[in-house]
Design an enzyme around this catalytic site. Structure first.
Site, PDB file in Angstrom:
ATOM      1  N   ASN A 100       1.010  -0.900  -0.282  1.00  0.00           N
ATOM      2  CA  ASN A 100       0.092   0.116   0.003  1.00  0.00           C
ATOM      3  C   ASN A 100       0.834   1.267   0.305  1.00  0.00           C
ATOM      4  O   ASN A 100       1.173   1.986   1.253  1.00  0.00           O
ATOM      5  CB  ASN A 100      -0.772  -0.170   1.075  1.00  0.00           C
ATOM      6  CG  ASN A 100      -1.657  -1.140   1.151  1.00  0.00           C
ATOM      7  OD1 ASN A 100      -3.049  -1.426   0.529  1.00  0.00           O
ATOM      8  ND2 ASN A 100      -1.680  -2.141   2.034  1.00  0.00           N
ATOM      9  N   GLU A 101       1.416   1.778  -1.349  1.00  0.00           N
ATOM     10  CA  GLU A 101       2.086   2.537  -1.704  1.00  0.00           C
ATOM     11  C   GLU A 101       1.017   4.475  -0.636  1.00  0.00           C
ATOM     12  O   GLU A 101       0.410   3.988  -0.368  1.00  0.00           O
ATOM     13  CB  GLU A 101       2.207   3.493  -2.665  1.00  0.00           C
ATOM     14  CG  GLU A 101       3.125   2.180  -2.971  1.00  0.00           C
ATOM     15  CD  GLU A 101       4.364   1.758  -2.856  1.00  0.00           C
ATOM     16  OE1 GLU A 101       4.812   1.993  -1.500  1.00  0.00           O
ATOM     17  OE2 GLU A 101       5.359   0.733  -3.295  1.00  0.00           O
ATOM     18  N   PRO A 102       2.304   5.396  -0.418  1.00  0.00           N
ATOM     19  CA  PRO A 102       1.398   7.054  -0.582  1.00  0.00           C
ATOM     20  C   PRO A 102      -0.036   6.546  -1.566  1.00  0.00           C
ATOM     21  O   PRO A 102       0.362   6.514  -2.299  1.00  0.00           O
ATOM     22  CB  PRO A 102       2.709   7.758  -0.694  1.00  0.00           C
ATOM     23  CG  PRO A 102       3.535   7.089  -0.415  1.00  0.00           C
ATOM     24  CD  PRO A 102       3.563   5.480  -0.771  1.00  0.00           C
TER      25      PRO A 102
END
Ligand code: F6R
Length: 633
Positions: free
Chosen positions: A160-162
């Site tokens: 879950n990237e930025p």
């Protein structure tokens, strides 16, 4: 309601800090084992959420040990992994399927049917359904009891990237460039790193009944501080865990080093004002207020939480001068000591005038990244310098580089080896490991780069050693096992040189990294010399080759560099051709190694200047290591 402690004022999530990762994982493994056994006693199953990457490796080793030695059974465990790269087969050496088998599943008794990992090899049009099915299966199993997490430098959990929302579910995501760069070595080149991954969502993770986020090493310190102490934001998905009622951050001292409780302990309690802490707080105050050390006044101390210090050790001017002198005394243009000079306040001894210096570089390039200018000075001052490359660094060579070199050889008429290498590269594709022959070929590339680089520092070939430590030659990233033969090779070298000075790195690195493993080899080897007369006269200096420099108050030797030395340093690093980024740099954060290294040294010089000391172009810095069991001084 009780008053919040100073620490609680800053930390928004329960955070436990352990001296090192091995102590931390013992506690987490013990809690997991107890929970599994408790369910076994009730005849029920236990659902464990698992992560991959370097971070959980020591935890998995401990769980495997508990299985083997303490009879911990995983027969009632159902596991769900966080994520998998999209578009790669499970047999790919870097697939998370394979990682989990090698690190855990092959060594415990978890039934095959109870293992769940998102599929990376599904067709794109089927991903959505596969993700939904994954969510449904978690729910059907009663939800996750305990979820293990690592944290990426982008602040990601799972993948879950930025930008990932707090309610996101299992889905296909695009990987951040920084995440792909971090994985580039594993995949032998950034362009081999998948662009997409399937990951549980933040919401899926938040549904777990208990969450442990683990982090080790200094490279995680900044992101940990932001996740623990700053308000939750989408740009740092790990910060959403603050809203979980049963989530814990489990850290080693290095990854916790930026937390307020460690960095500014006077803000969270009433610390004993040791000279080191006084230096730390006074330099911090000076930088925070933008006032040189010698201009701080009592009021500055009082208004910034330092009234005890100034009452105990003030008035301000005396304290300022003391700290100023301490910092001043770290600066030396003579990293091997200045002969014929009073060395009372110098970081290094004047004598012997000509020292035997041993620089230990875990992989080729670590040395020059941190200390190319210092190396040049040591050589110029006539010391006997040996640089030892502890590992070959072959794993870090992208296939294109091997291809380039083999093509060159072929053209030059050396066809036997070149054709073999080219054929192997062709057959291997991006999906298999390098054969021993290819690894050797790649290690030759790195040797040549290292020689060219050291030549820029004035070192001749005869001063360079390649140890090719077996732990590296036999291993792969995250699967290195240090053995007696490694320690024996290191001991032989040290014994042969009997150095007056050793430069080494890796004491605060992620425990499964090449740097940390190399440091443990060094630590084990050096112990056996503790009673030798030469060792009593040996100074061990720690350097930092990773992205983060020492904090200014920690520095014990600061070697200033002239503008020309800075250029020469960049040149020396540039020689490590195979380590150059495969893409032109796009912005400051992702700049090339030589740019980052030089920038870091310039940053240190700026800090010295701001404190009111002389203004230099750049500074390389070092901290002395004390041989008191593993502690740096
Ligand atoms: C892996 C995962 C990632 C990693 C993170 C840290 O399953 O979910 O979030 O935990 O990228 O990676 P390491 O541990 O290699 O630093």
């Amino acid at each position: 309601m009780s008053e919040p402690s100073g620490q609680e004022l800053y930390e928004r999530i329960p955070t436990k800090v352990f001296e090192d990762a091995s102590l931390a994982v013992c506690e987490v493994a013990k809690e997991i084992a107890e929970a599994i056994r408790a369910r076994q006693a009730e005849g029920k199953s236990f659902v464990l959420g698992l992560a991959t990457g370097s971070t959980p490796v020591p935890l998995y080793r401990e769980l495997v040990r508990m299985h083997r030695e303490e009879g911990l059974s995983f027969a009632n465990v159902t596991s769900f992994n966080l994520d998998e790269y999209f578009g790669i087969e499970s047999r790919h050496p870097e697939s998370y399927h394979r990682f989990m088998r090698e690190q855990l599943f092959d060594h415990i008794d978890i039934p095959e049917a109870q293992i769940n990992i998102p599929q990376g090899a599904v067709a794109r049009e089927e991903v959505f359904e596969a993700c939904q099915a994954y969510e449904e299966k978690i729910e059907a199993c009663g939800g996750i009891d305990v979820q293990i997490l690592g944290i990426g430098r982008t602040g990601h959990i799972g993948f879950n990237e930025p930008g990932s929302g707090p309610h996101s579910r299992t889905r296909l995501v695009t990987l951040d460039r920084l995440t792909r760069l971090d994985a580039a070595r594993d995949f032998q080149g950034e362009h081999n790193v998948p662009r997409y991954a399937v990951t549980m969502g933040v919401g899926t993770i938040m549904d777990a009944r208990k969450v442990y986020l683990l982090a080790w090493g200094r490279s995680k310190a900044e992101v940990i501080k932001a996740a623990v102490e700053d308000a939750p934001v989408e740009s740092l998905p790990a910060s959403f865990l603050q809203a979980h009622s049963n989530a814990y951050f489990i850290l080693d001292t290095a990854s916790a080093s930026e937390l307020t409780r460690n960095k500014y302990p006077w803000l969270v309690g009433f610390p004993a004002w040791t000279p080191e802490l006084a230096r730390e707080s006074v330099t911090h105050l000076s930088l925070k207020l933008g006032k040189p050390l010698l201009k701080l006044v009592d009021k500055d101390y009082q208004e910034n939480g330092l009234s005890e210090l100034v009452t105990e050790q003030g008035p301000a001017y005396g304290l300022n001068i003391r700290v100023f002198n301490e910092v001043q005394h770290t600066i030396t243009g003579w990293p091997g000591g200045k002969p014929d000079a009073d060395d009372t306040y110098r970081p290094e001894r004047a004598l012997p005038a000509r020292k035997r210096v041993l620089v230990l570089s875990p992989e080729p390039q670590d040395d020059v990244l941190a200390m190319a200018a210092t190396l040049s000075r040591l050589v110029a001052h006539g010391h006997e310098v040996t640089v030892a490359y502890l590992t070959s660094g072959s794993l870090g060579v992208p296939d294109e580089e091997a291809n380039w070199a083999a093509d060159l050889m072929l053209e030059a008429g050396d066809s036997a080896i070149a054709s073999d290498v080219l054929r192997e590269l062709e057959e291997k594709g991006a999906f298999s490991e390098d054969s021993p022959r290819l690894r050797t070929f790649k290690s030759y590339l790195r040797r040549n780069e290292a020689r060219a680089s050291l030549e820029m520092c004035g070192l001749s070939k005869s001063c360079i050693r390649f140890l090719d430590l077996p732990f590296y030659e036999k291993g792969r990233y995250r699967r290195f096992e240090v053995g007696e033969e490694d320690v024996a090779a290191m001991s032989r070298l040290i014994d042969e040189i009997k150095p007056h000075q050793i430069f080494v790195t890796g004491e605060a690195a992620d425990p499964s990294s090449v740097q940390a493993k190399s440091f443990s080899v060094f630590e084990n080897a050096i112990r056996s010399f503790s009673s030798e007369p030469w060792y009593k006269d040996c100074y061990v200096w720690l350097y930092r080759s990773d992205g983060r420099e020492w904090d200014i108050h920690q520095v014990e030797m600061a070697v200033p560099c002239s503008p020309d030395e800075v250029k020469a340093k960049a040149q020396a690093i540039y020689q490590h051709r195979s380590q150059r980024s495969q893409l032109p740099s796009m912005n400051a954060d992702q700049s090339e190694a030589w740019e980052q290294a030089v920038e870091r040294n310039r940053g240190t010089a700026v800090l010295y200047d701001k404190l009111g000391l002389a203004e230099y172009e750049a500074i390389e810095c070092f901290v002395r290591w004390s041989t008191v069991e593993g502690a740096s001084k």
